[in-house]
Design a protein around this motif. Structure first.
Motif: not given
Length: 788
Positions: A161, A191-192, A195-196, A198, A200-204
């Motif tokens: 992440c 799905r990845c 996340e990438y 978003d 607010t996601d820790r994988r942004f």
């Protein structure tokens, strides 16, 4: 333009850098429609900076944008004055764990029409001065996912992440975007991608983001490259092989490692034979931190290093009675080089095995580690039985870093994964300068703007493969920072291969004396300028007087130096052969003291002692000065004393004798009292000499009287430290800088620091730049910036 000083912040690898906030005007005193533009420089790319800024701005109802640039991160926020003020305060106080700021400039601008807060595409124009983050160990959140059976990344060896995972080993160019990494060939699944994208996601914008559906995959190969298994089955079969005592080559983060069961003596000895590594200690990867606590006498600072995002190999003292690894892992050594798993793949392997494994570089002696599967199959086929590989390309080789704790703080001995290429501030702001380092423990560096970026450990330039790796590092580091050096700095030694390379580049060349570079390196790391007394103790370095330096006292001020003292010189029979045979240094010390009748140094039943014929031949070499250069080397003095004591008359690796001499020191044994007085150097007018003669004579008598080696060794270290203090007093300088490979020795460093401080003087020593030749490139850069 008012400006204020902000406190230093510690980054991912423990790097503390101070930074200054420059403000055009007080943002709290302008009307609420004003806009604030903030330029942030430091380790702010690839660490979750942009999503952090996005969340902070939206939480405070600010509008604007954040964007990566070649220099760092640009932020514009527009809104109420109180919100902008809170934003600036929280921006500093709540930074992501892996980030640190070097400088931050904010300017008040006129408002513009804007709605919401956006993360904009990266801007690639302008000079590239943004910091590249090192590779970071797996974070707790990713580790929890790795072990959670209901998570979609359960047992996925490449989970990461914005807080962890590969950085330096995969980046191709700046700014740090996926298209500029070796992950560009992996198309994210839906799905990845969600996340990438978003915030607010820790994988942004976590550039290596992947999952089993779209990311890298494991394979297990035999020595011919045939595929034996895929994915989890490959990992399971690799673990079975390790349990059976086989050697498995694992493609890790920055290159291949050779793994073998550290509890199996036959397996460890087999690896030693194949790797041609007779005595040099192996590092081990422990299954957990709890394992290290149980089997080592772990200090608080050592545990902190093991748990850090850098996750280096840490030299820790073995616990008494522990047999968790076989003695052949580190023969006769009270210390063990230990690391804990730092990638998801390592966690999966060690979780399944439950015991420690030897984890050593995937190479033969004098070669760099392999990074590509085809290369590994060719070069490691005689070393490994199986190959556990993956298809994520490695942009550059990155070894494991090695660290020990001295005086309660880290001392980096090999600077690579977790540390490279974090910068060190250097004086001046001249055009880019390249430094090509030394011949041994080579690392290269480039100065861009106010920063020196030190590349990863290359190693000794003793093979064609290592020279290719060195050349690749020069090209890779300059390209990464878009540096177009006008000057190249190199060692003054006429025959160093790194220096020959520099002279063939077609650039202006600045030659820097080896020990001057050592001292400048330590000064730069500690952020000090001259005048200082530099104490440079190492093995060998070319001296401008044609002798081999290595026990030097230099007054360093600005870009120049003045040699004020040295250790008493002696001849070195056979030159480089003495490095492999400390008995030659021992004989030379006795000849310097007693002439052609050193006495009692041949003992034919002892295979490591000289025969009468050998000793006679060496005496003639010394007397005639044939292949017997004059040296003032502290390293060879250590070797000679170690041999006199009977610890190491021959060596299978560099520094072995000195290391064994240090290991003799015990806290419960007082040192013998020896003296190494200061005398006038009769060979060089105006120079002061540390005369080790009385000390070596007393040591020889103590050896004959069977005095405890621990007392002799401690007394030797204490006498050298007292001599350093005497020299500092004689020079009248209150700042003393300690550098050179001998200061890898924790006992010598501690004694020097403590005695210098007791005299009311200020000692400086290395922390995150190696005291050995791995730090030479930094000193070369400083010399070039200061005009040589």
């Amino acid at each position: 333009m008012p400006k204020g000083r902000l406190a230093a912040r510690t980054g991912a690898a423990g790097t503390a850098l101070s930074y200054t906030l420059f403000v055009m005007s007080d943002p709290a005193r302008v009307d609420t429609t004003s806009r604030l533009c903030v330029n942030v420089r430091g380790a702010v790319q690839g660490v979750g900076m942009r999503p952090f800024v996005y969340r902070l701005a939206t939480d405070l109802h600010l509008e604007g944008f954040v964007m990566n640039t070649g220099q760092g991160v640009v932020i514009e926020v527009q809104g109420a004055a109180s919100s902008r003020e809170a934003f600036m305060q929280r921006l500093v106080a709540q930074l992501p764990a892996a980030a640190f700021i070097q400088s931050m400039e904010s300017t008040v601008l006129d408002p513009v029409p804007v709605t919401g807060f956006a993360i904009r595409d990266s801007e690639v124009s302008g000079e590239r001065t943004a910091l590249v983050m090192p590779d970071l160990a797996t974070c707790p959140d990713c580790l929890a996912e790795l072990r959670n059976p209901v998570d979609r990344r359960y047992r996925y060896p490449f989970v990461n992440c914005t807080n962890c995972g590969p950085r330096y080993s995969i980046i191709l160019s700046m700014p740090y975007d996926r298209s500029s990494t070796t992950m560009s060939g992996f198309r994210m699944c839906d799905r990845c991608r969600a996340e990438y994208e978003d915030p607010t996601d820790r994988r942004f914008h976590a550039q290596p983001v992947a999952c089993p559906a779209c990311g890298p995959r494991l394979e297990l190969l035999d020595c011919l490259g045939a595929v034996l298994a895929h994915r989890d089955e490959a990992l399971g079969l690799a673990c079975d092989a390790l349990r059976r005592g086989l050697v498995v080559a694992v493609k890790g983060l920055g290159g291949f490692q050779l793994l073998v069961d550290a509890t199996n003596p036959q397996a460890v000895n087999r690896l030693r034979e194949r790797k041609r590594r007779e005595h040099k200690p192996f590092a081990v990867m422990a299954p957990s931190l709890d394992w290290v606590r149980e089997n080592c006498a772990l200090e608080e600072a050592e545990e902190a290093l093991l748990r850090s995002a850098a996750s280096p190999i840490v030299l820790v003292r073995r616990a008494g009675g522990s047999d968790a690894v076989v003695s052949s892992v580190a023969p006769g050594n009270p210390y063990l080089g230990v690391m804990i798993p730092y990638t998801p793949l390592h966690h999966l392997l060690l979780d399944e095995l439950g015991f420690a494994v030897v984890a050593t570089s995937g190479n033969l002696s004098q070669e760099p580690i392999c990074t590509q599967t085809r290369e590994a199959l060719a070069r490691l086929s005689g070393l490994a039985d199986l190959f556990l590989v993956h298809d994520r390309p490695i942009a550059r080789h990155v070894d494991d870093s090695i660290v020990r704790v001295v005086l309660g703080r880290e001392l980096v001995l090999r600077r690579a994964r977790g540390y490279a290429p974090l910068p060190v501030p250097v004086p001046g702001n001249a055009p880019a300068v390249l430094a090509v380092g030394a011949h041994m423990k080579n690392a290269v560096a480039v100065a861009v703007g106010p920063n020196a970026f030190i590349g990863q450990h290359v190693g000794d330039l003793e093979s064609e493969e290592s020279l290719l790796a060195f050349s690749g590092c020069v090209g890779s580091l300059t390209a990464l920072f878009d540096a177009r050096p006008e000057v190249v700095a190199c060692d003054a030694h006429p025959d160093y291969l790194s220096s020959r390379h520099a002279r063939g580049m077609g650039l202006a060349v600045i030659e820097v004396q080896h020990h001057h570079a050592h001292v400048l390196s330590c000064m730069a790391e500690n952020g000090i300028t001259g005048p200082v007394l530099g104490v440079a103790f190492d093995g060998t370095g070319w001296g401008p007087d044609g002798t081999i330096w290595g026990g030097e006292f230099l007054v360093v001020d600005g870009g120049g130096y003045r040699r004020v003292g040295r250790l008493r010189p002696f001849r070195l029979p056979g030159g480089e052969a003495a490095v492999r045979e400390p008995r030659r240094s021992a004989l030379a010390l006795l000849v310097e003291l007693h002439g052609d009748a050193p006495g009692g140094f041949h003992d034919e039943p002892d295979p490591d002692a000289f025969s009468k014929t050998e000793q006679a031949d060496l005496l003639r070499m010394i007397r005639r000065g044939v292949n017997s250069p004059v040296t003032s080397s502290a390293g060879r003095l250590f070797d000679g004393v170690a041999s006199l004591v009977g610890l190491a008359r021959r060596c299978s690796f560099e520094g072995q004798a000195a290391m064994e001499l240090e290991h003799c020191v015990r806290a419960d044994v007082l040192g013998s009292v020896y003296e190494a007085p200061l005398v006038r150097d009769t060979r060089i007018p105006g120079l002061v000499m540390v005369d080790w003669g009385p000390m070596v004579s007393a040591i020889a008598m103590d050896v004959a009287s069977d005095v405890d080696r621990a007392a002799i060794s401690r007394g030797f270290h204490e006498a050298l430290a007292r001599a350093v203090v005497r020299m500092a007093r004689a020079c009248g300088l209150d700042r003393v800088v300690l550098s050179g490979g001998c200061f890898q020795n924790a006992t010598l460093t501690r004694l020097c620091v403590e005695l210098i401080a007791q005299e009311g003087l200020r000692p400086y020593w290395h922390q995150r730049v190696p005291p050995n030749d791995g730090g030479i490139a930094l000193g070369q850069l400083v010399a070039a910036r200061l005009g040589g």
